[in-house]
Design an enzyme around this catalytic site. Structure first.
Site, PDB file in Angstrom:
ATOM      1  N   GLY A 111      -7.546   3.222   9.605  1.00  0.00           N
ATOM      2  CA  GLY A 111      -8.244   2.185   9.002  1.00  0.00           C
ATOM      3  C   GLY A 111      -7.265   1.282   9.852  1.00  0.00           C
ATOM      4  O   GLY A 111      -6.493   1.345  10.457  1.00  0.00           O
ATOM      5  N   PHE A 112      -7.892  -0.165   8.782  1.00  0.00           N
ATOM      6  CA  PHE A 112      -7.108  -1.363   9.796  1.00  0.00           C
ATOM      7  C   PHE A 112      -7.498  -2.119   8.955  1.00  0.00           C
ATOM      8  O   PHE A 112      -7.480  -4.050   9.633  1.00  0.00           O
ATOM      9  CB  PHE A 112      -7.814  -1.667  11.145  1.00  0.00           C
ATOM     10  CG  PHE A 112      -9.163  -2.379  11.371  1.00  0.00           C
ATOM     11  CD1 PHE A 112     -10.312  -1.031  10.390  1.00  0.00           C
ATOM     12  CD2 PHE A 112      -9.479  -2.657  11.688  1.00  0.00           C
ATOM     13  CE1 PHE A 112     -11.798  -1.272  10.720  1.00  0.00           C
ATOM     14  CE2 PHE A 112     -11.022  -3.902  11.149  1.00  0.00           C
ATOM     15  CZ  PHE A 112     -12.405  -2.664  11.078  1.00  0.00           C
ATOM     16  N   GLY A 113      -8.220  -2.019   7.910  1.00  0.00           N
ATOM     17  CA  GLY A 113      -7.895  -2.931   6.734  1.00  0.00           C
ATOM     18  C   GLY A 113      -6.223  -3.186   5.815  1.00  0.00           C
ATOM     19  O   GLY A 113      -5.495  -3.631   7.036  1.00  0.00           O
ATOM     20  N   VAL A 138      -4.511  -2.601   3.413  1.00  0.00           N
ATOM     21  CA  VAL A 138      -3.444  -1.370   3.587  1.00  0.00           C
ATOM     22  C   VAL A 138      -3.186  -0.300   4.544  1.00  0.00           C
ATOM     23  O   VAL A 138      -2.152  -0.844   4.482  1.00  0.00           O
ATOM     24  CB  VAL A 138      -4.334  -0.345   2.738  1.00  0.00           C
ATOM     25  CG1 VAL A 138      -3.212   1.001   2.639  1.00  0.00           C
ATOM     26  CG2 VAL A 138      -5.090  -0.928   1.363  1.00  0.00           C
ATOM     27  N   ALA A 139      -3.760  -0.682   5.744  1.00  0.00           N
ATOM     28  CA  ALA A 139      -3.232  -0.385   7.041  1.00  0.00           C
ATOM     29  C   ALA A 139      -2.738  -1.547   7.396  1.00  0.00           C
ATOM     30  O   ALA A 139      -0.875  -1.074   8.318  1.00  0.00           O
ATOM     31  CB  ALA A 139      -4.464   0.204   8.262  1.00  0.00           C
ATOM     32  N   TRP A 140      -2.400  -2.691   7.072  1.00  0.00           N
ATOM     33  CA  TRP A 140      -1.850  -3.964   7.823  1.00  0.00           C
ATOM     34  C   TRP A 140      -0.774  -3.617   7.540  1.00  0.00           C
ATOM     35  O   TRP A 140       0.289  -3.725   7.861  1.00  0.00           O
ATOM     36  CB  TRP A 140      -2.836  -4.716   8.043  1.00  0.00           C
ATOM     37  CG  TRP A 140      -2.090  -7.132   8.000  1.00  0.00           C
ATOM     38  CD1 TRP A 140      -1.982  -6.844   9.413  1.00  0.00           C
ATOM     39  CD2 TRP A 140      -1.364  -6.638   6.728  1.00  0.00           C
ATOM     40  NE1 TRP A 140      -1.167  -7.863   9.240  1.00  0.00           N
ATOM     41  CE2 TRP A 140      -0.557  -7.891   7.522  1.00  0.00           C
ATOM     42  CE3 TRP A 140      -1.563  -6.562   5.711  1.00  0.00           C
ATOM     43  CZ2 TRP A 140      -0.226  -8.881   7.153  1.00  0.00           C
ATOM     44  CZ3 TRP A 140      -0.803  -8.173   4.651  1.00  0.00           C
ATOM     45  CH2 TRP A 140      -0.579  -8.765   5.432  1.00  0.00           C
ATOM     46  N   LYS A 171     -12.175   0.764 -12.508  1.00  0.00           N
ATOM     47  CA  LYS A 171     -12.364   0.857 -11.452  1.00  0.00           C
ATOM     48  C   LYS A 171     -13.754  -0.218 -11.342  1.00  0.00           C
ATOM     49  O   LYS A 171     -14.593   0.615 -12.225  1.00  0.00           O
ATOM     50  CB  LYS A 171     -12.906   2.039 -10.479  1.00  0.00           C
ATOM     51  CG  LYS A 171     -12.707   1.648  -9.136  1.00  0.00           C
ATOM     52  CD  LYS A 171     -10.700   1.743  -8.560  1.00  0.00           C
ATOM     53  CE  LYS A 171     -10.885   0.932  -7.131  1.00  0.00           C
ATOM     54  NZ  LYS A 171      -9.519   1.441  -7.314  1.00  0.00           N
ATOM     55  N   ASP A 215     -10.306  -3.989  -3.441  1.00  0.00           N
ATOM     56  CA  ASP A 215     -10.299  -2.631  -3.009  1.00  0.00           C
ATOM     57  C   ASP A 215     -11.174  -2.777  -1.417  1.00  0.00           C
ATOM     58  O   ASP A 215     -11.394  -3.880  -1.177  1.00  0.00           O
ATOM     59  CB  ASP A 215     -11.113  -1.417  -3.821  1.00  0.00           C
ATOM     60  CG  ASP A 215     -10.604  -0.914  -3.904  1.00  0.00           C
ATOM     61  OD1 ASP A 215      -9.725   0.271  -3.362  1.00  0.00           O
ATOM     62  OD2 ASP A 215     -11.397   0.933  -2.745  1.00  0.00           O
TER      63      ASP A 215
END
Ligand code: 2IT
Length: 448
Positions: free
Chosen positions: A240-242, A244-246, A129, A169
């Site tokens: 969230g709204f990035g 992953v959430a999308w 990472k 990320d």
């Protein structure tokens, strides 16, 4: 939970005593070690080979300064890192995070989680990472490019398609991967699969941008199937709204579930009608505004409400899916969810739930699955991108999605096979045991 004596000693001596300030790293090691009690009790080979001492220390940490020039021509300095945690199963693999909270504790926890997550996919990837405390919020494209160029100016010498393959990320999406890849190519004079999440026209894989969220929903479908239930009609609270959430919102909506919340640092949106495809698309617009807020959603879509400074865990949902950042869901949030009769929690963010929250779900008999299992579809599809790059080919969306599907099925099966406790599944134990065993056995086979 009672820890095996060897695990307890190594946690104290090699982690807590040496790095008492690394709170997130200590949290992630503690969670994994707690799961290993019966495995370590039954298998003295892990202690004989000093596996725990070795597995908590990254094989290599690269730390560097990132000087770059902002829009006013002023020099700015950020910290850059790459934690190459473990290469027992393949080249280091894991994302880059650009966020003001990034420090070594955060990157060590993420790298530690990544090693077991990657093992769960069954694909040949080690764990790593990296990232920076650079804050992309409010920066122009040119500033982001300047930063990415400066970051890769140092990182390029440490990575490679068979050495270490970073990806995105939080704060690192298609735009950043593009700039980073361009700079790598200039410096290394090589066009190869050194990064994943690339653009579709230049080495990227179909379904990669959807993969984390899609995989998470496939995992939830398996959790539901164990209870003879299906996802259609379920009310899902997402944070969230990035990216992953999308992806999770898109797949859930396609399958007939009702996503009733999204959230940002400014608060959360409650949309009792549920998201539709227009609203899911609008998440992309919100993200590309670079403002890191969700409030404008409520102005655009009648019937939805914005709750400033609050978290979506007070909404009345069947399934909760944290998709934002570590420790976003705490013990109080968990108690609220339980009081509101939540039926299932699937953590999509890495370590999105605090230990108190997990304890609360487990002691109330609520199925809880950890991020390293639920969100593994993202990195798994990164590996499918690597395969396509190495084979100089592109696969269809159907091909990638069907492989993603079987990988998520396999991860769910591994959790069930290793996490059964009195007829119920402890997904945390199942994921940690299955991931750890694979990495540890490879380390033993490869000597030191
Ligand atoms: O947390 C993760 O698994 C990611 N950010 C994706 C890593 C990757 O290499 O695709």
């Amino acid at each position: 939970m009672k820890m095996n004596a060897y695990a307890e000693r190594i946690l104290q001596e090699c982690v807590i005593a040496k790095y008492p300030w690394e709170k997130e790293f200590i949290q992630s090691v503690t969670e994994v070690f707690e799961s290993l009690t019966s495995l370590l009790d039954a298998n003295p080979k892990y202690e004989q080979n000093k596996i725990l001492e070795r597995i908590v220390v990254p094989e290599r940490i690269i730390q560097f300064q990132v000087p770059w020039t902002d829009a006013n021509g002023e020099v700015q300095i950020n910290n850059g890192y790459r934690v190459q945690f473990n290469s027992a199963l393949g080249p280091y693999k894991g994302g880059l995070r650009f966020h003001p909270t990034v420090n070594l504790s955060v990157l060590k926890f993420l790298g530690f989680e990544q090693m077991f997550k990657n093992a769960l996919t069954t694909l040949p990837m080690g764990g790593g990472k990296g990232g920076s405390d650079f804050n992309p919020k409010g920066k122009s494209d040119l500033e982001v490019m300047n930063f990415c160029n400066a970051f890769m100016r140092e990182l390029f010498r440490h990575i490679g398609p068979d050495t270490d393959v970073p990806a995105g990320d939080i704060g690192v999406g298609a735009r950043e991967i593009g700039y980073l890849f361009g700079q790598y190519k200039r410096l290394a004079n090589m066009f190869n699969g050194v990064l994943t999440g690339k653009g579709l026209g230049w080495g990227g894989s179909l379904v990669r941008s959807e993969a984390t969220g899609f995989g998470a929903i496939y995992f939830v479908q398996h959790m539901l199937a164990r209870q003879n239930q299906e996802i259609a009609g379920k009310r899902i609270a997402i944070s969230g709204f990035g990216n992953v959430a999308w992806g999770a919102a898109l797949k859930a909506t396609q399958l007939g579930a009702k996503v009733i919340t999204i959230s940002g640092p400014d608060g959360y949106i409650l949309d009792e009608d549920g998201l539709n495809f227009d609203k899911v698309n609008y998440m992309l617009e919100l993200r590309s505004s670079g403002k890191d807020i969700v409030a404008p959603y409520a102005e655009k879509f009648a019937g939805s409400k914005f709750f400033a400074g609050r978290k979506p865990w007070e909404a009345d949902a069947d399934i909760a899916m944290p998709c934002a950042i570590q420790n976003e869901l705490n013990g109080n949030d968990a108690a609220t969810l339980v009081a509101n009769k939540i039926k299932m929690v699937a953590e999509v963010s890495n370590m999105g739930c605090t230990p108190e929250a997990i304890q609360c779900f487990q002691s109330n008999g609520i199925p809880f699955a950890p991020g390293k299992a639920v969100n593994a579809g993202g990195v798994a599809t990164s590996c499918l991108e690597m395969s396509q790059n190495a084979g100089h080919c592109y696969w269809t969306a159907e091909e990638v999605d069907s492989r993603l599907h079987s990988i998520m099925t396999g991860i769910h099966e591994a959790c069930v096979a290793n996490g059964e406790e009195n007829g119920k599944i402890n997904y945390v134990a199942g994921a940690n045991i299955a991931g750890f065993r694979k990495v540890a056995d490879a380390m033993i086979a490869q000597g030191w």
